[in-house]
Design an enzyme around this catalytic site. Structure first.
Site, mmCIF file in Angstrom:
data_model
loop_
_atom_site.group_PDB
_atom_site.id
_atom_site.type_symbol
_atom_site.label_atom_id
_atom_site.label_comp_id
_atom_site.label_asym_id
_atom_site.label_seq_id
_atom_site.Cartn_x
_atom_site.Cartn_y
_atom_site.Cartn_z
ATOM 1 C CB CYS A 80 -0.952 -0.018 1.200
ATOM 2 S SG CYS A 80 -2.279 -1.250 1.027
ATOM 3 C CG HIS A 109 -17.122 -14.056 12.579
ATOM 4 N ND1 HIS A 109 -17.026 -14.366 11.232
ATOM 5 C CD2 HIS A 109 -18.382 -13.566 12.739
ATOM 6 C CE1 HIS A 109 -18.150 -14.080 10.624
ATOM 7 N NE2 HIS A 109 -18.996 -13.598 11.516
#
Length: 416
Positions: A80, A109
């Site tokens: 990035c 999760h």
């Protein structure tokens, strides 16, 4: 709680009627109302019971494998920064962390919430558990905990999702669950939830409905959020340990929105922290083939709660589309709808193509195969991080691993 008034705290809802501003509530068949009220009371009692709290904590640590790591994605960060430099801004490029909930037992999760609901079902004396699933991760987590506690498990799954998530279907069956393919409607998550609700109405006395996201009638949105908030609580502690301060931004993918709410909720009152929820834009918002209910929908009632939904002009629910089975839902949790309207969270979207590109980047740069769900959030990380200062701390919830998605990805990419 007025829908558009910024409250003293963003973490106190819902109200006594299960409403987050104009969203939420209990829109259920009369036969279900006594059970819903019983469930609400059982949950309120459990939250105060040290035995329940201790068993949750023990199982989260020794069975689920929590806390999950907060991982500095060094090569993704460098990528990035390279993008920023090539755009003429070498001073930019946020420091990226992954909250690695894909390392939980069962690979996502979902197990955080399922554990809490299964312990609650046992307290209530319910021995028959039903669930709906899209990507299969909630189904796998439910089948896993039912096996652990010796409970009957029936999982409703759209026939389209059964086909595109074969590894998880096999896992559920190996764990002793009965998987029921749903062939009505679009044969995806919405229709699986419809059939699960029909089953629940028919078998109220013996059955506990284990809902997989922060949607459904009250108290489910708040209860699922509370069980998933372990993600954000750990992140606060881990970021303080790693950096000595809280993150500057949080980002997570959203279908119904449980992984996102789990990360976001403990940080909602830290108003200096930017929060981004990423919906599935499918083939693009203008195509009509997407699952971005906040961006392209309007308020209505579905599956027991009032929230933003994809609807036509006659109020009929429209089919959602995403390459990700877990995001392929025409609605969103009511608390997200409220946070959207009061502008505490910024809701954006990523297309199938953007998610696939991010999926490949994560594999190549970090040696992590993500699920297609968090790949949507990762796509936005790769767009937003290059615009932030280098001391900006960004946390993305890597909420699921990609084992289940390799065949879907291979098909889209033209084979292995």
């Amino acid at each position: 709680m007025n829908a558009l008034t910024r409250p003293n705290s963003f973490r106190t809802g819902p109200d006594e009627n299960g409403m987050f501003g104009l969203f939420g509530g209990r829109f259920v068949a009369e036969t279900l109302m006594p059970l819903i009220l019983e469930l609400q009371q059982a949950y309120e009692d459990a939250k105060k019971d040290p035995k329940f709290i201790d068993e949750m904590a023990f199982m989260l640590k020794h069975y689920v494998g929590r806390p999950s790591p907060l991982y500095f994605a060094e090569r993704m960060t460098e990528k990035c920064r390279q993008i920023a430099a090539e755009a003429g801004h070498p001073e930019l490029g946020a420091k990226i962390y992954f909250k690695r909930d894909e390392l939980n037992h069962t690979g996502a999760h979902k197990v955080n919430n399922v554990l809490g609901q299964i312990l609650l079902a046992r307290r209530m004396g319910k021995k028959r558990i039903i669930a709906e699933t899209g990507a299969g991760q909630h189904g796998v987590a439910t089948a896993t905990l039912c096996a652990r506690y010796g409970l009957e498990c029936i999982v409703y799954m759209g026939a389209v999702d059964v086909e595109r998530q074969k590894p998880n279907v096999f896992r559920m069956k190996m764990l002793g669950a009965k998987v029921v393919p749903v062939v009505s409607g679009s044969k995806t998550l919405k229709d699986a939830m419809n059939d699960a609700l029909r089953d629940w109405v028919t078998n109220v006395e013996t059955t506990f409905y284990c809902i997989g996201t922060v949607a459904g009638p009250h108290p489910y949105p708040a209860m699922v959020r509370d069980f998933q908030s372990v993600i954000g609580k750990e992140t606060r502690e881990q970021m303080m340990e790693a950096e000595g301060r809280l993150p500057d931004s949080l980002i997570a993918a959203i279908g119904g929105g449980s992984n996102a709410m789990g990360l976001f909720h403990p940080f909602l009152d830290d108003e200096q922290i930017e929060i981004y929820g990423v919906e599935a834009a499918g083939h693009g918002l203008s195509s009509g083939l997407h699952a971005a209910s906040l961006t392209g929908g309007r308020p209505g009632v579905l599956h027991g709660n009032r929230t933003y939904l994809l609807m036509d002009d006659d109020g009929q629910i429209k089919d959602a589309h995403s390459i990700s089975a877990g995001l392929d839902y025409p609605g969103i949790g009511p608390e997200h709808s409220w946070l959207h309207d009061i502008k505490r969270v910024q809701y954006i979207s990523a297309t199938d193509d953007e998610a696939l590109e991010a999926f490949q980047a994560c594999c190549a740069l970090e040696g992590i195969i993500p699920a297609l769900e968090p790949a949507h959030a990762l796509a936005k990380v790769m767009q937003i991080a290059p615009t932030k200062p280098r001391d900006h701390l960004m946390v993305m919830n890597l909420c699921g691993r990609g084992d289940k998605d390799i065949f879907t990805v291979a098909e889209y990419l033209g084979g292995m």
